[in-house]
Every structure is written in C-alpha cells, then in structure tokens.
Design an enzyme around this catalytic site. Structure first.
Site, PDB file in Angstrom:
ATOM      1  CG  ASP A  98      -2.218   0.587   1.105  1.00 18.90           C
ATOM      2  OD1 ASP A  98      -2.279   1.689   0.550  1.00 18.90           O
ATOM      3  OD2 ASP A  98      -3.204  -0.026   1.549  1.00 18.90           O
ATOM      4  CG  ASP A 200      -4.364   5.810   1.266  1.00 19.22           C
ATOM      5  OD1 ASP A 200      -5.241   4.973   1.534  1.00 19.22           O
ATOM      6  OD2 ASP A 200      -4.255   6.905   1.862  1.00 19.22           O
ATOM      7  CD  GLU A 263      -8.841   4.664  -1.017  1.00 17.59           C
ATOM      8  OE1 GLU A 263      -9.755   4.437  -0.212  1.00 17.59           O
ATOM      9  OE2 GLU A 263      -7.863   5.378  -0.740  1.00 17.59           O
ATOM     10  CG  HIS A 324      -9.003  -1.067   4.714  1.00 15.64           C
ATOM     11  ND1 HIS A 324      -8.865  -1.008   3.344  1.00 15.64           N
ATOM     12  CD2 HIS A 324      -8.454   0.081   5.182  1.00 15.64           C
ATOM     13  CE1 HIS A 324      -8.256   0.106   3.007  1.00 15.64           C
ATOM     14  NE2 HIS A 324      -7.991   0.786   4.111  1.00 15.64           N
ATOM     15  CG  ASP A 325     -11.291   2.423   4.056  1.00 16.94           C
ATOM     16  OD1 ASP A 325     -10.765   2.367   5.184  1.00 16.94           O
ATOM     17  OD2 ASP A 325     -10.674   2.766   3.023  1.00 16.94           O
TER      18      ASP A 325
HETATM   19  C1  GLC Z   1      -7.809   5.492   2.467  1.00 17.18           C
HETATM   20  C2  GLC Z   1      -7.675   4.259   3.301  1.00 17.18           C
HETATM   21  C3  GLC Z   1      -8.267   4.518   4.647  1.00 17.18           C
HETATM   22  C4  GLC Z   1      -7.500   5.654   5.284  1.00 17.18           C
HETATM   23  C5  GLC Z   1      -7.482   6.867   4.384  1.00 17.18           C
HETATM   24  C6  GLC Z   1      -6.448   7.856   4.826  1.00 17.18           C
HETATM   25  O1  GLC Z   1      -9.126   5.789   2.182  1.00 17.18           O
HETATM   26  O2  GLC Z   1      -8.255   3.172   2.655  1.00 17.18           O
HETATM   27  O3  GLC Z   1      -8.250   3.385   5.459  1.00 17.18           O
HETATM   28  O4  GLC Z   1      -8.064   5.978   6.507  1.00 17.18           O
HETATM   29  O5  GLC Z   1      -7.150   6.546   3.062  1.00 17.18           O
HETATM   30  O6  GLC Z   1      -5.158   7.381   4.538  1.00 17.18           O
END
Ligand code: GLC
Length: 531
Positions: A98, A200, A263, A324-325
């Site tokens: 990541d 990310d 993402e 995970h979100d």
């Molecule tokens: C992304 C991650 C999340 C995190 C955010 C800030 O959305 O998936 O878990 O809190 O970025 O890094």
C-alpha cells in the site's frame, strides 16, 4: 499485455493487523502472513495486497506513515518482509504493498522538519498557510474524518492542511522535491521485488493551486458525516494529478510487469481519466461501484454496461465487493445473497479484489464501545461510519482466539468464529469458503471467465444473466438476486447448456433450455459450443 498476471489474476486484500499474529501481541504480523500463504494457495488467489506495514504511530492504523522505506516493529522487520516476499513468489503469489502518498504521519522526520520553522528547508513539503484575516482557517475545507482540514501550529503561526487526521498532514505534491522523494520510495520497494502498489487516495494528491473554498453541498445530511458538508471540488481530482499518475506508471513499467491500482472514489466519468491517456495512468483505478450498487438485476446490468462502455480503449476493468473501509458484503446483502455476489465478483470481466474474510462470509462484528479503535468512529461516533467491524481478526480454526493469536486480539473476533473459521469451513462442502475455492478454480480453468468478453443476456425481475466468451468457448452466468424461484430461457445459442457450478451446495439440475434458479442461486453454465 493481454496475458498480464494482473489481468488474469485475482487479488486478495490482507489487513495485516488482523490476518495472523505470530508473537502473541494480539496484532497480526508479516511472519503470520507467511505462515498462512498455503491457505491462500488453497483458496486459489494470485496476488496479495497488504495494507500499510510501515513504521507508524498508528493514529490511522498505518495510513499515517513515519518512514516509507521500513517495516513497523509490530509487523516485523525488513528481513521478515523479504522472507515473506520470497515465500510468496515461491508459491507463484504476487505481493502488492500500500503506497500512501497523499499524507505522511505528523511524526515523519519530513514533517517534524517542516514544522520546525517557517524558514525550514522542508517547509514547502507540506501545505502551510496563514490564517484568514479573522484568524480562522484559510478556507472551508473539511477533513474526511470530520472537523476543519486545517490544524493551527502555534509555534510557527500558520495552519497546515490535513485531508484526514491532524496526525496525517498532506504532502505538497506541487513541490518537485516531494515528488522525487516519493518516487524513490516506489523504486525502493520495486527493487526489492514488490509486484505492485495499491495507491491510497490517489485522487486527493493535488489541490487547486490557490486553495479556494469548496462549494457547499446542497444535499448534505448530518448522517453522511461532516466531510459531506462541502463538495470536494477544489481539494481533490485536479487535472495535474494525472501527470503524477503517469510518472508513477513510467517508474512501475521500468521494472517490468508491475501493477499500480489507484484508490479513487469518484463518479464513473471522472474515474476513467485515471487510466490515463493511452492508458498511461494507473493500470487499474479501483472500481467500487458494486459496494453501493442497488441490488437489482436491472440496476446491476445497467452498472455493468455503463462501466464497460466508459472504459477507454485498451483499459482493463476491475471489480471490488468490499475493503477495510466499507461494510462487509455479507452484512450488506445477507449470507444467501453474499454467495451470489461472490459469483458475480468472480465471473465479471475484469480483475476482482477479494477482501480477507469475505470468503468465510464474515458479517458485521459488533464492537463494544470500550473496544472501539477506529479514529473514524471516535471522531464522529454513532453514525455507523466506524471501520472496526470490517477489520476484525481472521478466524482460522477452533483453538483459542480462532488461531489468530495466543494473546488478546486487538479487536474482538466474529461471535460465530467457532463455526465460521477456515478449518471448519474447509470441511463443509456447503460453506462460503468452499464456494469461493470452486469459483476461483473455475475461473482458472476457463479463459472465458478470466479474460473473455462479456454480454448481458437477461436483466429482468430478479434474474441477471450474462455470457462470457473467448475463442469458441462460451459460458453463461445466471444469478437469482431474490429469494423466490426464477426461470429464464436461454438464448438460442446456449440451449442445452450444462451447469458447471451452483452457489448452492446440492447439485444443480442437468442440461436444459430453460434454467430454473432456486432462491438465491447463481449458476455458471457451459454452452454446447464449449470445449
Ligand atoms: C484510504 C484508506 C483509509 C485511510 C485513508 C487515509 O481511504 O483506505 O483506510 O483511513 O485513506 O489514509
């Protein structure tokens, strides 16, 4: 490139705190992941993406990175990582890390130096601004976790920007020195043999140069979370981000067959730009549409068709059911439809990403208030935005703590872990785990599923059916999205199709011209032209 591993393969996301602990501290680690690689081979996935493992104060559980080129001691050492990578490669499993480029930890030496004074050589590595004339923050931007996106620094008399927690200051990607330092991070891990990165919040990297106020969101309701009070028109998705994605792509490509997955939570039209002109952006901008999709045949058919139609020339699709979100798929749809959803995910055209535990049908895990860990929940409690319920330990067997740890797990296990665990489910032909294994086996055995074309053949009532084909092999996938029996008539070219796999445990009926689907049943059928 049509045979690239990241096109044919299936990705599996590991949340490292929760996969397997090896030292009894209740938190998963790299040695633990290595120990469980054979389970992933048995499942039949091709690549792992591991959420952040870097040294971190864990304000956002690793998404606050204090050193991009090392491993947090809670997870192990760089040597443990090298060992894991070698063990994965020996099993033909790829490994993705990541990459968290938008922000570092406030404890990163770069930020400590930046914060030290206005004259610091690294001041401009982050986004600092004077207060507005009334002393208030420089603009109306809101952190994704609620509250102003600006934090006042008394010592140097300026605010700094943080799109997430104040412990996660945003890096200034307009500064070439930041870019080059972060590109070196990619090179560091690629040179070690990492096969790719999930990037990310890629769409956040560049902000409008003069940081104007974001427009107010006319549809804001408090239960959405405070971040939705404004539309992120100037704080995200700026045109210059595509140049950066292109630079990252060139670095990845210079190391051979590596993959970058962005993402990005954006509407379809804007999402597609992240493939880049002539696919010079990221290889796969994550397609999260199934997570919020209306679960109806017509709705899904439209979504699939629109996504396919929007793909730029040469771009490869991808699909995601959970991460995970976001809430677990089994919690959203129920156990019976989660099986149908698994068949959908693993038979659509494009690279699927499977979230750890979804193969067991892990549902919503209740977290008692005194065990809440997620800063998202702690900052805006009670809105149901907390992410702990989807980050609970992987249940492996029936020993203490489901074999996850010999200590106290950092989050509670699923209440039904005594039955819902890998070892027990592997013995039960009707379990979601066995279904996932069969689906992955089928996908591996049939190129039509891995790389074939897709065409919707039915989207009426509760029945969604589509054809997948390559060469002279054509398969039909028929899904009953409801809990009543359904029948549908196969198109003429698919008459007398033979069921290959049903989401239900008992064997499906033999070949027919009309497919009878039982409640909540999905089926993959081979048509007579199939080899
Ligand atoms: C992304 C991650 C999340 C995190 C955010 C800030 O959305 O998936 O878990 O809190 O970025 O890094």
């Amino acid at each position: 490139m049509s045979g690239a591993w990241w096109k044919r393969g299936v990705l599996y996301q590991i949340y490292p705190r929760s996969f397997q602990d090896s030292d009894g501290d209740g938190v998963g680690d790299l040695k633990g992941i290595e120990r469980r690689l054979d389970a992933l081979v048995d499942l039949g996935v091709d690549a792992l993406w591991i959420s952040p493992i870097y040294p971190s104060p864990m304000a956002d559980f690793g998404y606050d990175v204090a050193n991009y080129c090392a491993v947090d001691p809670r997870f192990g050492t760089l040597a443990d990582f090298d060992a894991l990578l070698a063990a994965a490669h020996a099993r033909n499993l790829k490994v993705l890390l990541d990459f968290v480029p938008n922000h570092s930890s406030s404890q990163h030496p770069w930020f400590l130096e930046s914060r030290a004074s206005r004259e610091s050589a690294r001041r401009d590595w982050y986004i600092w601004r004077d207060p507005a004339p009334n002393g208030r923050p420089p603009n109306n931007w809101i952190s994704d976790f609620g509250g102003s996106a600006w934090e006042w620094d008394e010592a140097s008399g300026q605010y700094y920007l943080h799109a997430f927690l104040k412990e996660q200051p945003d890096l200034n990607w307009r500064n070439p020195a930041v870019r080059s330092a972060m590109y070196d991070v990619l090179r560091f891990w690629f040179a070690r043999g990492v096969d790719g990165f999930r990037i990310d919040v890629l769409w956040h990297l560049i902000k409008a140069a003069d940081l104007p106020d974001n427009p107010v969101n006319p549809r804001y309701r408090p239960e959405m979370g405070e971040a939705h009070r404004v539309l992120q028109a100037y704080s995200t998705d700026q045109p210059e981000v595509h140049g950066i994605a292109g630079e990252m792509r060139r670095i990845a490509d210079s190391f051979g067959e590596r993959v970058l997955i962005g993402e990005i939570y954006l509407p379809l039209g804007r999402l597609m730009h992240y493939y880049g002109r002539e696919t010079a952006g990221v290889h796969l901008p994550f397609n999260f549409q199934l997570i919020d999709a209306p679960w109806s045949a017509r709705g899904l058919a439209r979504l699939i068709a629109e996504y396919e139609a929007a793909l730029p020339e040469g771009a490869w699709p991808n699909w995601v059911l959970g991460n995970h979100d976001r809430p677990r798929v089994a919690a959203r749809l129920g156990q019976a439809q989660a099986r149908v959803a698994a068949m959908l995910l693993l038979t659509l055209r494009g690279t699927p990403t499977l979230y750890y535990g979804d193969e067991l049908g892990l549902g919503h895990v209740d977290i008692p208030p005194d065990r809440v860990q997620d800063p998202r929940e702690l900052r805006e409690p009670g809105l149901g935005l907390g992410r702990d319920p989807v980050r609970t330990p992987m249940p492996w067997d029936t020993t203490a703590n489901a074999g996850f740890t010999s200590g106290e797990p950092w989050l509670p296990l699923n209440a039904d872990w005594a039955e819902r665990n890998v070892e027990t489910m592997a013995r039960d032909a009707g379990s979601p785990l066995v279904l996932h294994r069969r689906l992955l086996e089928l996908r591996r055995a049939h190129s039509a599923l891995a790389t074939g074309a897709i065409a919707i053949v039915e989207s009426d009532g509760d029945v969604l059916a589509y054809a997948r084909g390559t060469g002279d092999e054509r398969l039909v996938v028929a899904l009953n999205l409801g809990d009543t029996p359904q029948t549908f008539t196969l198109p003429h070219w698919a008459r007398a199709a033979r069921p290959l796999l049903s989401t239900l445990a008992d064997p499906p009926p033999p070949a027919a011209d009309r497919v009878a689907l039982r409640p909540n049943e999905g089926m993959v059928l081979a048509t007579p032209t199939a080899a």
